[in-house]
Design an enzyme around this catalytic site. Structure first.
Site, PDB file in Angstrom:
ATOM      1  N   LYS A 198      61.378  71.123   1.567  1.00  0.00           N
ATOM      2  CA  LYS A 198      61.990  70.026   2.307  1.00  0.00           C
ATOM      3  C   LYS A 198      61.823  68.683   1.598  1.00  0.00           C
ATOM      4  O   LYS A 198      62.597  67.749   1.837  1.00  0.00           O
ATOM      5  CB  LYS A 198      61.423  69.965   3.726  1.00  0.00           C
ATOM      6  CG  LYS A 198      61.882  71.128   4.613  1.00  0.00           C
ATOM      7  CD  LYS A 198      63.403  71.235   4.677  1.00  0.00           C
ATOM      8  CE  LYS A 198      63.849  72.329   5.647  1.00  0.00           C
ATOM      9  NZ  LYS A 198      65.320  72.530   5.607  1.00  0.00           N
ATOM     10  N   ARG A 249      56.083  72.576   9.539  1.00  0.00           N
ATOM     11  CA  ARG A 249      56.044  71.254   8.916  1.00  0.00           C
ATOM     12  C   ARG A 249      55.208  70.271   9.733  1.00  0.00           C
ATOM     13  O   ARG A 249      55.167  70.339  10.951  1.00  0.00           O
ATOM     14  CB  ARG A 249      57.467  70.696   8.764  1.00  0.00           C
ATOM     15  CG  ARG A 249      58.324  71.418   7.746  1.00  0.00           C
ATOM     16  CD  ARG A 249      59.705  70.784   7.640  1.00  0.00           C
ATOM     17  NE  ARG A 249      60.408  70.808   8.920  1.00  0.00           N
ATOM     18  CZ  ARG A 249      60.508  69.796   9.761  1.00  0.00           C
ATOM     19  NH1 ARG A 249      59.947  68.632   9.458  1.00  0.00           N
ATOM     20  NH2 ARG A 249      61.161  69.906  10.889  1.00  0.00           N
ATOM     21  N   HIS A 296      72.513  69.788   5.982  1.00  0.00           N
ATOM     22  CA  HIS A 296      71.588  70.819   6.452  1.00  0.00           C
ATOM     23  C   HIS A 296      72.436  71.912   7.098  1.00  0.00           C
ATOM     24  O   HIS A 296      72.702  71.891   8.288  1.00  0.00           O
ATOM     25  CB  HIS A 296      70.605  70.220   7.467  1.00  0.00           C
ATOM     26  CG  HIS A 296      69.522  71.154   7.875  1.00  0.00           C
ATOM     27  ND1 HIS A 296      68.948  71.131   9.128  1.00  0.00           N
ATOM     28  CD2 HIS A 296      68.892  72.142   7.204  1.00  0.00           C
ATOM     29  CE1 HIS A 296      68.027  72.064   9.209  1.00  0.00           C
ATOM     30  NE2 HIS A 296      67.970  72.689   8.058  1.00  0.00           N
ATOM     31  N   ASP A 342      70.837  77.211   3.899  1.00  0.00           N
ATOM     32  CA  ASP A 342      70.128  76.090   4.538  1.00  0.00           C
ATOM     33  C   ASP A 342      70.539  74.696   4.072  1.00  0.00           C
ATOM     34  O   ASP A 342      70.630  73.799   4.894  1.00  0.00           O
ATOM     35  CB  ASP A 342      68.626  76.272   4.322  1.00  0.00           C
ATOM     36  CG  ASP A 342      67.793  75.421   5.268  1.00  0.00           C
ATOM     37  OD1 ASP A 342      68.179  75.288   6.447  1.00  0.00           O
ATOM     38  OD2 ASP A 342      66.755  74.896   4.843  1.00  0.00           O
ATOM     39  N   SER A 356      67.590  75.056  14.747  1.00  0.00           N
ATOM     40  CA  SER A 356      66.902  76.332  14.893  1.00  0.00           C
ATOM     41  C   SER A 356      67.318  77.038  16.174  1.00  0.00           C
ATOM     42  O   SER A 356      67.376  76.429  17.247  1.00  0.00           O
ATOM     43  CB  SER A 356      65.385  76.092  14.902  1.00  0.00           C
ATOM     44  OG  SER A 356      64.683  77.292  15.055  1.00  0.00           O
ATOM     45  N   LYS A 390      72.618  79.845  12.800  1.00  0.00           N
ATOM     46  CA  LYS A 390      73.113  79.363  11.504  1.00  0.00           C
ATOM     47  C   LYS A 390      72.951  80.422  10.408  1.00  0.00           C
ATOM     48  O   LYS A 390      73.883  80.716   9.659  1.00  0.00           O
ATOM     49  CB  LYS A 390      72.378  78.073  11.124  1.00  0.00           C
ATOM     50  CG  LYS A 390      72.706  77.504   9.759  1.00  0.00           C
ATOM     51  CD  LYS A 390      72.230  76.063   9.653  1.00  0.00           C
ATOM     52  CE  LYS A 390      70.743  75.913   9.841  1.00  0.00           C
ATOM     53  NZ  LYS A 390      69.954  76.278   8.647  1.00  0.00           N
ATOM     54  N   THR A 391      71.752  80.993  10.322  1.00  0.00           N
ATOM     55  CA  THR A 391      71.496  81.994   9.293  1.00  0.00           C
ATOM     56  C   THR A 391      72.187  83.316   9.622  1.00  0.00           C
ATOM     57  O   THR A 391      72.827  83.940   8.775  1.00  0.00           O
ATOM     58  CB  THR A 391      69.984  82.211   9.114  1.00  0.00           C
ATOM     59  OG1 THR A 391      69.384  80.992   8.685  1.00  0.00           O
ATOM     60  CG2 THR A 391      69.700  83.297   8.084  1.00  0.00           C
ATOM     61  N   ARG A 439      58.016  83.661   8.430  1.00  0.00           N
ATOM     62  CA  ARG A 439      59.097  83.400   7.469  1.00  0.00           C
ATOM     63  C   ARG A 439      59.064  84.373   6.294  1.00  0.00           C
ATOM     64  O   ARG A 439      58.015  84.903   5.936  1.00  0.00           O
ATOM     65  CB  ARG A 439      58.966  81.991   6.900  1.00  0.00           C
ATOM     66  CG  ARG A 439      59.115  80.869   7.925  1.00  0.00           C
ATOM     67  CD  ARG A 439      60.537  80.416   8.044  1.00  0.00           C
ATOM     68  NE  ARG A 439      60.697  79.290   8.953  1.00  0.00           N
ATOM     69  CZ  ARG A 439      61.805  78.585   9.035  1.00  0.00           C
ATOM     70  NH1 ARG A 439      62.838  78.856   8.262  1.00  0.00           N
ATOM     71  NH2 ARG A 439      61.894  77.586   9.892  1.00  0.00           N
TER      72      ARG A 439
END
Length: 538
Positions: free
Chosen positions: A201, A61, A220, A257, A238, A242-243, A322
Site C-alpha cells: 500500500k 493495516r 483502487h 486491486d 471490501s 471486487k476480486t 490472505r
C-alpha cells in the site's frame, strides 16, 4: 558482509542510506527466500508447499499510524483532512534511527517495479528484515528482467523493520508502530508491524500522489478483459465482490486491486494478487484456491490442521487471512498487465439496507458522485458493536491510500469517462427483498447475468426507468432476470418499510456529500439523490 552483499554493495545499497550491515541478500528468488524463511523460523510449509506465516498483533493495516511529511512541496497538495502530518524534522530523526537500528543486521533487498506501463512506473528498492517479507513483495510487485536489473536505479525506497519501535515523542507519531512517508523524495519507513500489506500500500500511495501530475488516474480497482477486447474496471470496497467478480474464467484478469488509466489505456500497478482467503472454497473460487497450493505463495495468518492443510474457515487469528501470489499463478491472467481504454466501469456496493437496485446506469456526473461517495454497508456481526446495517463511505473506494483531495481524482475520472465514452454502472451485490436480517443476499447468478449484459454492451439497448430515490437509470427488463428484482421496492412485502429505509439511505448520502460542496461542479452536485417517495409510515 557475505558474498551477496559484497557483490552488490557498489550497485546501490548506499541509496538506502544504510551502512554497517552484517549481510545483504540481494534479489533472492522464491526458492532461496523460502529456504531462508524456514531456516530462520519465520514460517512453515503447508502440505501443498505454500509458506504460511503469522503477523502477530497486527493482522491488518495500521491506518492511524501512517504519516506523510508535511513540507513546502506537500502543503497545498496533500489532503490533510485525510492524511496525518509529520514534520520534516521528525521524519529525518525517524529515518536516522532506522539507519541506526539496521546496523549489524542481516537484511534482504528486492529491486522491483510498481506499474506495468513503463512511462508511468516507479522503480522501487525494498529493504526488509524478514525473508518472508521479501518474498511477499517479490510476489506483489513487478519483477524486472535480468537485463533491467543490471542498470536498475531506484526511484523509491522502502525500509521495513518490524522490530523497530517508534518513540511518539521523539518521532512525532502516535504509537510504537509507524509508517512514515516522504512522498516528494519517495522514501517510506515501516516499523513496529509485521503486516506485509503496508509495503504494497505504500507503493500504491506513492503512485496515487505522483501520477495525477501527469494526467494519469490511479484507481483502487480490479480489471479484466473479454475475448471481444472490451475491458472493464471494478471499483469496490471490501466485501462487495471486487476480486470474485473480476476473476471470471471467461475473461482475462489484468489485475485484482490497483491500476492506472492514462493516455495509452489501463495498466496494473502490481505483478501479483493479495486475496482474502477466509472461507475460500475450491468450488466458488477455483482460480484463487489453486494459488494456495503453489510453492512460493505466502499465506498470512491461515490456520493449518494437523496434516498442515489450510483451514480457510478458521478465523481464530483474524478474519483478514490472505494469500499473496504472483499474477501468473492465475491461469487466465494477462502477461502484460495492460490493455486499452476500458469500455465499462463497474462500481460495486453491498447495500445492506436493501434499497439500491441490482444495477443502474450512471452518467459521467453521477459516476463522479458515486466515486466520491464510495458507498457500501457493514452488516451486523462483522465488527464489534455493529448490530444493524451501517453505512460506510470511503471516498474514491480507497480513502486511506489517497494523498490528494478526492475531487482531483474524481475530475480525472469524469474527464476520462467522457473522453472515451465509457459506460458506467452501479452494481448492488447486497440485499434484496428487505434489509439485512429480513431480505436475502442478491443472487450471484443475477449479478453475473447483469454484468455480462453490461460488459458485452447489450444492456445499453434495454428500456430504462428513472429511479425515484437516486435519479439514475435502471433497466426495466433484462433477458434471464426476473423483472421484479430490478425494482427493489417491489421485492419488499412492506412497501412503507422500504420507503422509510430509502429515505434513511438517501439522507446518509446527502449528509456524507456535504464535505465536497464547493469542490465539485454543479452537475455533480445535481447528481445527489432527492426523494420523490410517498410519505413513509413512521
Amino acid at each position: 558482509m557475505d558474498e551477496i552483499g559484497t557483490r552488490n554493495l557498489e550497485s546501490g545499497i548506499e541509496t538506502t542510506g544504510l551502512s554497517g550491515l552484517s549481510s545483504v541478500r540481494w534479489n533472492l528468488n522464491e526458492a532461496e527466500l523460502v529456504e531462508t524463511a524456514l531456516r530462520r523460523g519465520e514460517g512453515r510449509l503447508t502440505a501443498h508447499g505454500a509458506l504460511v506465516v503469522t503477523t502477530g498483533k497486527h493482522t491488518g493495516r495500521s491506518a492511524k499510524d501512517k504519516f506523510v511529511v508535511r513540507d513546502e512541496a506537500t502543503e497545498n497538495v496533500v489532503w490533510w483532512d485525510n492524511n496525518k502530518a509529520m514534520s520534516p524534522e521528525s521524519f529525518a530523526t525517524l529515518y536516522d534511527d532506522f539507519r541506526e537500528a539496521a546496523r549489524g543486521r542481516d537484511l534482504f533487498v528486492q529491486d522491483l517495479i510498481g506499474g506495468a506501463d513503463p512511462a508511468n512506473a516507479i522503480k522501487v528498492r525494498v529493504v526488509t528484515e524478514f525473508a518472508w517479507h521479501a518474498l511477499f513483495i517479490r510476489n506483489l510487485l513487478i519483477r524486472p528482467s535480468d537485463e533491467e536489473l543490471k542498470t536498475f536505479v531506484p526511484e523509491m525506497t522502502i525500509i521495513d523493520l518490524p522490530s523497530f519501535k517508534a518513540d511518539p515523542e521523539r518521532h512525532g507519531c502516535r504509537t510504537e508502530t509507524v509508517i512514515g512517508c516522504d512522498l516528494e523524495n519517495l522514501v517510506v519507513v515501516i516499523g513496529g508491524t509485521s503486516y506485509a500489506g503496508e509495503m504494497k500500500k505504500s507503493v500504491f500511495t506513492a503512485l496515487n500522489y505522483r501520477l495525477p501530475k501527469s494526467g494519469v488516474m490511479p484507481m483502487h480497482c480490479s480489471a479484466n478483459v473479454g475475448e471481444d477486447g472490451r475491458s472493464a474496471v471494478f471499483f469496490g470496497l471490501s466485501g462487495t465482490g471486487k476480486t470474485t467478480l473480476s476473476a471470471d474464467p471467461s475473461r482475462t484478469l489484468i489485475g485484482d486491486d490497483e491500476h492506472g488509466w492514462g493516455e495509452n489505456g489501463i495498466f496494473n500497478f502490481e505483478g501479483g494478487c493479495y486475496a482474502k482467503t477466509i472461507r475460500l472454497s475450491e468450488e466458488a473460487e477455483p482460480e484463487i484456491f489453486g494459488t494456495t497450493r503453489r510453492f512460493g505463495t505466502v499465506l498470512e495468518n491461515v490456520v493449518l490442521d494437523s496434516a498442515r492443510v489450510p483451514n480457510f474457515d478458521d478465523g481464530s487469528l483474524t478474519e483478514n487471512t490472505r494469500a499473496a501470489y504472483p499474477l501468473h499463478y492465475i491461469p487466465n491472467a494477462s502477461a502484460s498487465g495492460r490493455d486499452g481504454h476500458p469500455r465499462s466501469i463497474i462500481m460495486l456496493t453491498a447495500d445492506a439496507f436493501g434499497v439500491l437496485p441490482p444495477i443502474a446506469k450512471l452518467t459521467p456526473a453521477e459516476a463522479m458522485y458515486h466515486f466520491l461517495s464510495g458507498y457500501t454497508a457493514k452488516v451486523a456481526g462483522t465488527e464489534k458493536g455493529v448490530t444493524e446495517p451501517e453505512a460506510t463511505f470511503s471516498t474514491c473506494f480507497g480513502a486511506p491510500f489517497m494523498p490528494r483531495h478526492p475531487s482531483e481524482y474524481g475530475n480525472l475520472l469524469r474527464d476520462l469517462i467522457a473522453r472515451h465514452e465509457v459506460d458506467c454502472w452501479l452494481v448492488n451485490t447486497g440485499w434484496t427483498g428487505g434489509a439485512y436480517g429480513t431480505g436475502q443476499r442478491m443472487p450471484i447468478k443475477v449479478t453475473r447475468r447483469l454484468l455480462a449484459a453490461a460488459l458485452d454492451g447489450s444492456l445499453n439497448h434495454a428500456e430504462f426507468r428513472t429511479d425515484a430515490n437516486f435519479g439514475f437509470a435502471v433497466p426495466v427488463s433484462v433477458e434471464g432476470v426476473e423483472n421484479e428484482i430490478l425494482d427493489p421496492r417491489s421485492t419488499w412485502a412492506d412497501k412503507a418499510a422500504y420507503d422509510f429505509q430509502a429515505r434513511k439511505l438517501v439522507g446518509m448520502f446527502q449528509d456524507n456529500f456535504h464535505r465536497f460542496e464547493g469542490t465539485v461542479d454543479e452537475d455533480v452536485m445535481a447528481a445527489s439523490p432527492g426523494l420523490q417517495l410517498p410519505q413513509a409510515a413512521e
